[in-house]
Design a protein around this motif. Structure first.
Motif, PDB file in Angstrom:
ATOM      1  N   LEU A  20       0.909  -1.245   0.135  1.00 14.49           N
ATOM      2  CA  LEU A  20       0.196  -0.012   0.023  1.00 14.49           C
ATOM      3  C   LEU A  20       0.974   1.507   0.029  1.00 14.49           C
ATOM      4  O   LEU A  20       0.717   2.123  -0.719  1.00 14.49           O
ATOM      5  CB  LEU A  20      -0.805   0.123   1.195  1.00 14.49           C
ATOM      6  N   ASP A  21       1.924   1.314   0.828  1.00 12.16           N
ATOM      7  CA  ASP A  21       2.820   2.214   0.836  1.00 12.16           C
ATOM      8  C   ASP A  21       3.406   2.655  -0.356  1.00 12.16           C
ATOM      9  O   ASP A  21       3.652   3.864  -0.995  1.00 12.16           O
ATOM     10  CB  ASP A  21       4.053   2.188   1.893  1.00 12.16           C
ATOM     11  N   GLU A  22       3.703   1.457  -1.265  1.00  8.23           N
ATOM     12  CA  GLU A  22       4.566   1.747  -2.435  1.00  8.23           C
ATOM     13  C   GLU A  22       3.398   2.282  -3.508  1.00  8.23           C
ATOM     14  O   GLU A  22       3.663   2.939  -4.215  1.00  8.23           O
ATOM     15  CB  GLU A  22       5.002   0.248  -2.858  1.00  8.23           C
ATOM     16  N   ILE A  23       2.309   1.664  -3.531  1.00  7.43           N
ATOM     17  CA  ILE A  23       1.364   2.236  -4.493  1.00  7.43           C
ATOM     18  C   ILE A  23       1.023   3.870  -4.532  1.00  7.43           C
ATOM     19  O   ILE A  23       1.106   4.603  -5.093  1.00  7.43           O
ATOM     20  CB  ILE A  23      -0.101   1.411  -4.334  1.00  7.43           C
ATOM     21  N   VAL A  24       0.923   4.108  -3.086  1.00 10.88           N
ATOM     22  CA  VAL A  24       0.579   5.435  -2.755  1.00 10.88           C
ATOM     23  C   VAL A  24       1.880   6.434  -3.088  1.00 10.88           C
ATOM     24  O   VAL A  24       1.775   7.408  -3.889  1.00 10.88           O
ATOM     25  CB  VAL A  24       0.426   5.682  -1.153  1.00 10.88           C
ATOM     26  N   ARG A  25       3.198   5.758  -2.882  1.00  8.96           N
ATOM     27  CA  ARG A  25       4.174   6.571  -3.268  1.00  8.96           C
ATOM     28  C   ARG A  25       4.283   6.760  -4.804  1.00  8.96           C
ATOM     29  O   ARG A  25       4.613   7.940  -5.252  1.00  8.96           O
ATOM     30  CB  ARG A  25       5.506   5.745  -2.710  1.00  8.96           C
ATOM     31  N   ARG A  26       4.204   5.673  -5.501  1.00  7.74           N
ATOM     32  CA  ARG A  26       4.005   6.012  -7.117  1.00  7.74           C
ATOM     33  C   ARG A  26       3.041   6.905  -7.626  1.00  7.74           C
ATOM     34  O   ARG A  26       3.269   7.560  -8.366  1.00  7.74           O
ATOM     35  CB  ARG A  26       3.978   4.601  -7.673  1.00  7.74           C
ATOM     36  N   ALA A  27       2.081   6.947  -6.855  1.00  9.54           N
ATOM     37  CA  ALA A  27       0.743   7.777  -7.392  1.00  9.54           C
ATOM     38  C   ALA A  27       1.043   9.168  -7.043  1.00  9.54           C
ATOM     39  O   ALA A  27       1.077  10.042  -7.940  1.00  9.54           O
ATOM     40  CB  ALA A  27      -0.621   7.454  -6.454  1.00  9.54           C
ATOM     41  N   VAL A  28       1.775   9.282  -5.851  1.00  3.40           N
ATOM     42  CA  VAL A  28       2.072  10.710  -5.666  1.00  3.40           C
ATOM     43  C   VAL A  28       3.305  11.322  -6.648  1.00  3.40           C
ATOM     44  O   VAL A  28       3.346  12.405  -7.014  1.00  3.40           O
ATOM     45  CB  VAL A  28       2.713  10.914  -3.980  1.00  3.40           C
ATOM     46  N   LEU A  29       4.413  10.217  -6.764  1.00  7.54           N
ATOM     47  CA  LEU A  29       5.405  10.605  -7.803  1.00  7.54           C
ATOM     48  C   LEU A  29       4.927  10.891  -9.204  1.00  7.54           C
ATOM     49  O   LEU A  29       5.499  11.839  -9.940  1.00  7.54           O
ATOM     50  CB  LEU A  29       6.264   9.489  -7.821  1.00  7.54           C
ATOM     51  N   ARG A  30       3.638  10.431  -9.647  1.00  8.02           N
ATOM     52  CA  ARG A  30       3.357  10.631 -10.896  1.00  8.02           C
ATOM     53  C   ARG A  30       2.193  11.676 -11.001  1.00  8.02           C
ATOM     54  O   ARG A  30       1.737  11.992 -12.129  1.00  8.02           O
ATOM     55  CB  ARG A  30       2.781   9.358 -11.480  1.00  8.02           C
ATOM     56  N   GLY A  31       1.896  12.228  -9.879  1.00  8.09           N
ATOM     57  CA  GLY A  31       0.975  13.366  -9.784  1.00  8.09           C
ATOM     58  C   GLY A  31      -0.476  12.964 -10.000  1.00  8.09           C
ATOM     59  O   GLY A  31      -1.165  13.719 -10.358  1.00  8.09           O
ATOM     60  N   ARG A  49      -5.149   7.621 -11.687  1.00  7.53           N
ATOM     61  CA  ARG A  49      -5.960   8.620 -12.617  1.00  7.53           C
ATOM     62  C   ARG A  49      -4.885   9.809 -12.736  1.00  7.53           C
ATOM     63  O   ARG A  49      -4.650  10.595 -11.625  1.00  7.53           O
ATOM     64  CB  ARG A  49      -7.238   9.382 -12.278  1.00  7.53           C
ATOM     65  N   VAL A  50      -4.302  10.146 -13.803  1.00 14.37           N
ATOM     66  CA  VAL A  50      -3.243  11.106 -13.972  1.00 14.37           C
ATOM     67  C   VAL A  50      -3.606  12.007 -15.005  1.00 14.37           C
ATOM     68  O   VAL A  50      -3.787  11.593 -16.027  1.00 14.37           O
ATOM     69  CB  VAL A  50      -1.733  10.492 -14.276  1.00 14.37           C
ATOM     70  N   ASP A  51      -3.713  13.223 -14.691  1.00 13.00           N
ATOM     71  CA  ASP A  51      -3.895  14.241 -15.904  1.00 13.00           C
ATOM     72  C   ASP A  51      -5.458  13.995 -16.350  1.00 13.00           C
ATOM     73  O   ASP A  51      -5.821  14.197 -17.454  1.00 13.00           O
ATOM     74  CB  ASP A  51      -3.059  14.558 -16.868  1.00 13.00           C
ATOM     75  N   GLY A  52      -6.233  13.363 -15.411  1.00 11.63           N
ATOM     76  CA  GLY A  52      -7.580  12.999 -16.053  1.00 11.63           C
ATOM     77  C   GLY A  52      -7.858  11.793 -16.859  1.00 11.63           C
ATOM     78  O   GLY A  52      -8.906  11.381 -16.897  1.00 11.63           O
ATOM     79  N   TYR A  53      -6.623  11.010 -16.958  1.00 14.08           N
ATOM     80  CA  TYR A  53      -6.784   9.826 -17.631  1.00 14.08           C
ATOM     81  C   TYR A  53      -6.358   8.467 -16.750  1.00 14.08           C
ATOM     82  O   TYR A  53      -5.651   8.847 -15.902  1.00 14.08           O
ATOM     83  CB  TYR A  53      -6.100   9.546 -18.879  1.00 14.08           C
ATOM     84  N   MET A  54      -7.183   7.359 -16.872  1.00 13.07           N
ATOM     85  CA  MET A  54      -6.889   6.306 -16.217  1.00 13.07           C
ATOM     86  C   MET A  54      -5.328   5.591 -16.644  1.00 13.07           C
ATOM     87  O   MET A  54      -5.419   5.367 -17.914  1.00 13.07           O
ATOM     88  CB  MET A  54      -7.844   5.164 -16.126  1.00 13.07           C
ATOM     89  N   GLN A  55      -4.548   5.052 -15.759  1.00 15.03           N
ATOM     90  CA  GLN A  55      -3.369   4.434 -16.245  1.00 15.03           C
ATOM     91  C   GLN A  55      -3.111   3.237 -15.154  1.00 15.03           C
ATOM     92  O   GLN A  55      -3.249   3.328 -14.103  1.00 15.03           O
ATOM     93  CB  GLN A  55      -2.040   5.368 -16.263  1.00 15.03           C
ATOM     94  N   ASN A  56      -2.875   2.061 -16.119  1.00 15.86           N
ATOM     95  CA  ASN A  56      -2.458   0.856 -15.362  1.00 15.86           C
ATOM     96  C   ASN A  56      -1.110   1.021 -14.620  1.00 15.86           C
ATOM     97  O   ASN A  56      -0.185   1.342 -15.165  1.00 15.86           O
ATOM     98  CB  ASN A  56      -2.531  -0.317 -16.241  1.00 15.86           C
ATOM     99  N   GLU A  57      -1.288   0.496 -13.380  1.00 14.86           N
ATOM    100  CA  GLU A  57       0.080  -0.041 -12.564  1.00 14.86           C
ATOM    101  C   GLU A  57       0.162  -1.482 -12.306  1.00 14.86           C
ATOM    102  O   GLU A  57      -0.842  -2.063 -12.869  1.00 14.86           O
ATOM    103  CB  GLU A  57      -0.068   0.763 -11.092  1.00 14.86           C
ATOM    104  N   GLN A  58       1.388  -1.858 -11.771  1.00 10.47           N
ATOM    105  CA  GLN A  58       1.541  -3.090 -11.565  1.00 10.47           C
ATOM    106  C   GLN A  58       0.380  -3.580 -10.576  1.00 10.47           C
ATOM    107  O   GLN A  58      -0.036  -3.351  -9.436  1.00 10.47           O
ATOM    108  CB  GLN A  58       2.796  -3.499 -11.128  1.00 10.47           C
ATOM    109  N   SER A  59      -0.329  -4.962 -10.964  1.00  9.15           N
ATOM    110  CA  SER A  59      -1.460  -5.553 -10.317  1.00  9.15           C
ATOM    111  C   SER A  59      -0.827  -6.229  -8.848  1.00  9.15           C
ATOM    112  O   SER A  59       0.491  -6.435  -8.654  1.00  9.15           O
ATOM    113  CB  SER A  59      -2.156  -6.408 -11.023  1.00  9.15           C
ATOM    114  N   VAL A  60      -1.654  -6.466  -7.941  1.00  9.08           N
ATOM    115  CA  VAL A  60      -1.376  -7.396  -6.638  1.00  9.08           C
ATOM    116  C   VAL A  60      -1.836  -8.570  -6.684  1.00  9.08           C
ATOM    117  O   VAL A  60      -3.187  -8.851  -7.304  1.00  9.08           O
ATOM    118  CB  VAL A  60      -1.773  -6.326  -5.433  1.00  9.08           C
TER     119      VAL A  60
END
Length: 393
Positions: A20-31, A49-60
Motif C-alpha cells: 500500500l505504501d508503494e502504491i501511494v508513493r508511486r501515485a504521488v510521484l506521478r501526480g 488517474r493522472v491528468d484526468g486519464y486512467m493508467q494501469n499500474e502493476q497488479s497485486v
C-alpha cells in the motif's frame, strides 16, 4: 524477537503494509489525483488517474490483494467486517517520510470490494498566475475578488479544477486583515491562514446548516465548496447581498447554463441579479510534454460556430511520448477559462428569466471568447493539442 510468538507480525500483513505504501508513493510521484484498487478473480488491479486519464499500474496478487483492501479500511476507521454496503473515511500515510492525506471510498462489487483513494494533498495550491488565464482575464478576476461583496461562481464538470481555481483566488486576499472561512466536502488542501470547515452529512452538518452557522462567525469572505441545492444557494446569495464576498462552484457546462441553473433552483431572479458578480466556466487540458513532441500541420479548417479559428496548414504540436512523461506525450494540465463579469444587461436578462438563447446572443454581440476559442489559442501558443481542446469543449 518478540517475547510471545503471538505478537509477531504476520509476514503477509507486513507485505500488505509495504504494498500500500508503494502504491501511494508511486501515485504521488506521478501526480495522480486518485488511486483505484479493483478486485478481479486472479488479482487486484491497480489504476491511477493522472491528468484526468486512467493508467494501469502493476497488479497485486490474490495473496495480498484482500489484505491491502483490509488495511485501507482499518486506517480509514471503516467496519472491516462489513462488505455488503459502501463505506467511506479518511486516512494518512507517510511513504518516503512525506505525509499524504487520502479520502477512501469502498464499493461492493461481484468480485469483492473496490476501493478508490482520492489523494487530497496531491491537490497542491496553484499560484493564481499559473492557472492559465491571459493577462486581461487575470485583471478582471483581480477586480472582482477585490470587491467587498458579491457572488463569484465557477462551473464545469467533475474534475475540471473548480476548487483549485477558487483556492488560487483566495491567495489574492489579504488574509491578515480579513476573516476568510470555507465550508467544503472534503477539505482538499489545508490553508493555515484561513478557517476551513468540512460538512458531515451523517451528523446533519450539511452545506445549508454549516453556511448558516458560518454567517454567525463574522466572515468577510466565504468559500462554499458546491451549490448542491436551492437552500444553500439562497443562503449564499443573501450573504453576498449583505456585505460578504462569496465564492462557490456549480456543475454546469458554461457561463450561460450557470445563470439559467441558478434561476431554475427556484431563487428570486432579482436576488440572483443583484448578488451575482462574476461567472466562470472552465476545463482542464493536458500540456504537451516539453521533452518530446512533433510539429505537424492541420489537414482541415477548425471551426467555432461559423468562424474558422485555426485554418488548414496551421502549425501545431502532436504528442509523442518519452520516459519523462511516462510515454503519454503530456505532462501536467492547464486551465481554459470563459469569464463573464455581470453588468446591467445580464442583470436584466436574469430578472426577466430569459432563455439561454438570449444570453448567447448577448455574448455573441460582445464577441466574448468561448471555451473552444480560448482552447485553440492555447494550441496556437504550443501549450496543448487540438485533440485535447476538442475533447473538453
Amino acid at each position: 524477537m518478540p517475547a510471545n510468538p503471538k505478537d509477531a507480525i504476520d509476514p503477509k500483513e507486513q507485505g500488505a503494509v509495504l504494498v500500500l505504501d508503494e502504491i501511494v508513493r508511486r501515485a504521488v510521484l506521478r501526480g495522480a489525483s486518485d488511486i483505484h484498487l479493483e478486485p478481479k478473480h486472479d488479482r487486484l488491479v491497480v489504476r491511477l488517474r493522472v491528468d484526468g486519464y486512467m493508467q494501469n499500474e502493476q497488479s497485486v496478487g490474490t495473496d495480498l490483494g484482500p489484505l491491502v483492501v483490509s488495511r485501507v479500511k482499518v486506517l480509514a476507521r471503516m467496519d472491516i467486517a462489513e462488505r455488503r454496503v459502501p463505506q467511506d473515511g479518511q486516512l494518512t500515510l507517510e511513504p518516503d517520510g512525506k505525509r499524504v492525506h487520502l479520502r477512501a471510498s469502498t464499493f461492493p462489487c461481484s468480485q469483492g470490494e473496490k476501493v478508490v483513494l482520492r489523494i487530497l494533498m496531491g491537490q497542491k495550491l496553484i499560484p493564481f498566475e499559473h492557472l492559465g488565464m491571459d493577462e486581461t482575464t487575470q485583471q478582471r478576476i483581480r477586480e472582482v475578488v477585490a470587491r467587498p461583496q458579491g457572488f463569484l461562481v465557477t462551473s464545469g464538470p467533475t474534475g475540471a479544477g473548480k476548487t483549485s481555481t477558487l483556492y488560487a483566488f483566495l491567495q489574492l486576499l489579504d488574509t491578515a486583515r480579513m476573516n476568510v472561512m470555507t465550508l467544503e466536502d472534503p477539505i482538499e488542501v489545508e490553508i493555515p491562514p484561513i478557517t476551513q470547515g468540512q460538512t458531515h452529512l451523517r451528523a446533519g452538518f450539511t452545506f445549508a446548516v454549516g453556511l448558516r452557522a458560518l454567517l454567525r462567525q463574522d466572515p468577510d469572505v466565504i468559500l462554499v465548496g458546491e451549490m448542491r441545492d436551492g437552500e444553500t444557494a439562497g443562503i449564499a446569495l443573501q450573504a453576498a447581498l449583505t456585505g460578504h464576498l462569496v465564492m462557490s462552484t456549480l456543475h454546469t457546462s458554461d457561463t450561460v447554463e450557470t445563470m439559467v441553473r441558478l434561476v431554475d433552483l427556484g431563487l428570486e431572479p432579482w436576488i440572483i441579479a443583484n448578488a451575482l458578480s462574476c461567472v466562470l466556466a472552465q476545463r482542464l487540458v493536458r500540456v504537451v510534454c516539453d521533452g518530446c513532441h512533433d510539429v505537424a500541420r492541420l489537414d482541415v479548417d477548425l471551426w467555432d460556430g461559423d468562424e474558422v479559428l485555426l485554418p488548414r496548414g496551421s502549425e501545431i504540436l502532436r504528442p509523442r511520448g518519452c520516459a519523462k512523461c511516462f510515454k503519454t506525450g503530456y505532462r501536467g494540465r492547464s486551465g481554459v477559462f470563459e469569464v463573464l463579469v455581470i453588468d446591467d444587461e445580464f442583470r436584466d436578462l436574469i430578472k426577466s428569466k430569459a432563455p439561454a438563447r438570449d444570453y448567447r446572443l448577448a455574448l455573441a454581440r460582445r464577441k466574448m471568447p468561448s471555451l473552444r476559442r480560448v482552447g485553440f489559442e492555447r494550441v496556437r501558443a504550443g501549450i496543448t493539442t487540438v485533440d485535447e481542446v476538442l475533447r473538453v469543449t
